[in-house]
Design an enzyme around this catalytic site. Sequence first.
Site, PDB file in Angstrom:
ATOM      1  N   ASP A   1      26.618   9.658  31.142  1.00  9.98           N
ATOM      2  CA  ASP A   1      25.934   8.781  32.083  1.00  9.98           C
ATOM      3  C   ASP A   1      24.435   8.861  31.761  1.00  9.98           C
ATOM      4  O   ASP A   1      24.020   9.429  30.750  1.00  9.98           O
ATOM      5  CB  ASP A   1      26.288   9.182  33.534  1.00  9.98           C
TER       6      ASP A   1
ATOM      7  N   GLU B   1      24.096   3.534  43.995  1.00 10.92           N
ATOM      8  CA  GLU B   1      23.955   4.942  43.632  1.00 10.92           C
ATOM      9  C   GLU B   1      23.352   5.761  44.772  1.00 10.92           C
ATOM     10  O   GLU B   1      23.650   5.499  45.942  1.00 10.92           O
ATOM     11  CB  GLU B   1      23.156   5.049  42.336  1.00 10.92           C
TER      12      GLU B   1
HETATM   13  C1  GLC Z   1      24.164   4.819  36.300  1.00 13.59           C
HETATM   14  C2  GLC Z   1      25.543   4.965  36.903  1.00 13.59           C
HETATM   15  C3  GLC Z   1      26.658   4.484  36.009  1.00 13.59           C
HETATM   16  C4  GLC Z   1      26.184   3.318  35.163  1.00 13.59           C
HETATM   17  C5  GLC Z   1      25.074   3.811  34.245  1.00 13.59           C
HETATM   18  C6  GLC Z   1      24.461   2.665  33.434  1.00 13.59           C
HETATM   19  O1  GLC Z   1      23.384   5.936  36.581  1.00 13.59           O
HETATM   20  O2  GLC Z   1      25.905   6.243  37.399  1.00 13.59           O
HETATM   21  O3  GLC Z   1      27.756   4.107  36.869  1.00 13.59           O
HETATM   22  O4  GLC Z   1      27.262   2.814  34.383  1.00 13.59           O
HETATM   23  O5  GLC Z   1      24.042   4.491  34.945  1.00 13.59           O
HETATM   24  O6  GLC Z   1      23.799   1.778  34.275  1.00 13.59           O
END
Ligand code: GLC
Length: 599
Positions: A294, A480
Amino acid sequence: MINGNLKYVLCCFLILLLNCSKKEVMSKDAQLEQKIDSLLKLMTLEEKIGQMSQIRHFEESAEESISEKFIGSIIHTQGPLPGEIAEEWQAKFVKLQKKALSTRLGIPLLFGVDAVHGQNTFEGATIFPHNIGLGAANNPDLVEKIAKITALESQATGFNWVFSPCIAIPFNEKWGRVYESFSESTKITESLTKASVRGHQGNLEDSSTVMATAKHYVGDGATNFGVEGGETSLSTEQLQGLLLPPYKVAVKEKVGAVMASFNTVTGISMHAHKALLTDTLKVGMNFDGILVSDWKAYSRFGGIDIINAGVDMVMAVDGDLDDFQQGVKEGVESNKIPLSRIDDAVRRILRQKFRLGLFQNPFPDSSLVKKIGITSHREIAKQAVRESLVLLKNKSVLPISKNIKKIVVVGEHANSSGLQSGGWTVNWQGTEENYKGATTILDGIKKQTKAKVVYDKEAEGDHLDADLAIVVVGEQPYAEFFGDIGHESNKLTLELTIEHKNYIRKYTRKGIKTLVVLISGRPLVVTDEINASDAFVAAWLPGSEGDGVAEVLFGEYNFKGKLPHSWPKSLEDYKGKYGPNFWDNSIKPLYEFGYGLQY
Ligand code: GLC
């Protein structure tokens, strides 16, 4: 009656046929592995580490990095758009792809995007109800169709990889990402995961399908007190019984990627959790795809430890790229990272690129552009809206009578496609504005009735002569940790705002028939409002086709949705670690999981 000899000949023929077809299948897989081996043998360490690197299209002088740092994947998230119209998005990624194809080995790029309820980063795309609404609808065929459309509209804007579906099992409504997952039920999550992966990936070589990502592995929704990236203190049995089954289903459906999670499990960061990443997922479940990190995980979750734990591709965004590439190079040269681990990571990345057919067809299909947001896609989205609605209470208000004379519609959520869509819509944190191609709940109400419809956004008017008040209230968009209740970045609570409570009270206390439509990414504590109103509908986050809500309110369709989560009755229910549903059976919810009324 077949005589003995003929039966014997037929059996031999069948065995021969089976052997050939088995060899045929084996030779296809074996051929793929041979292609990977022969390419891997040619690669330098820098080229291998490059394939493991993922950056955003507008950072690190992307074109230069692709040529000189051998970048393996480009993503679009949180930043300047690739263009205004879809053709420009495609053109931008074609240009970057040509850069990759002109490197020494010409390995094509993967282009990834968070298309979590339609291609939600592109304004004008079809936006579906967020997964919590799909969990309420619990219709796997519909989820497969939605995933198929999402894949097509993502390819139409230049992407061959989506970071979806989120298959978390939320334990606590305080978590800001409850709406991204299907349900508190492992069974429902397994069923819809299978449909979602199948819909997105279909035949991976097809120009309108994409690689899917099961995320976030594992325990993202089960942290103590619902803290994004917090500590998940579940036992191995609880992980095995509640959280891992959807991943087993995704792997069985040949999901191309799994994304590691921000949280810790028994104190170890998931990104550095070798036992769960490698032993349980890669070995135990036989996952042969890409384990992608992530956001900015290299600098946040342990540097080269995340590679040794099993991460194959790193979201080396926001300034992490050089540290990541240098750190891994030094790690290999000093034997802190076995070269075999790097080769395994690159093998997995190349395997998915071959499976996607990128070596033969590295560019998006421009003919797909005209299919973005077309009526047939929006009809599927509208069906999902209708089937996602859950009727919690109805004291002879619904379906709304055709003879009604005056309806007053109240609340900013009634007239804003942005508010009805939640986070990850147009922008990362969503939008409060109306966006291209969408319809609002108010639009739908006006279409459905000959009655006089008055819109009184903040309940300031004098419409006590209305036969019915439809009050549409709920949450502002968030994504988030911005949606975590109790997070320092916000003042969110599990209750409605005082303004929204007053919208409802203005009409209920005057004895006007009042229907409340709740727009939220999770069950909220609205016991008083439910008791005060005559009818109450949980609409979750419907997405672009808000007018689908009215089709059910006026009886064109019946309610179908059932609660994908048990519904809490009071804030006291949250005094426990996880809230009322899993660990403290003495606390009874207001409505059980699976509740939902019909006409
Ligand atoms: C974010 C999220 C994830 C996402 C990634 C790219 O922090 O946790 O779900 O796919 O970054 O945006």
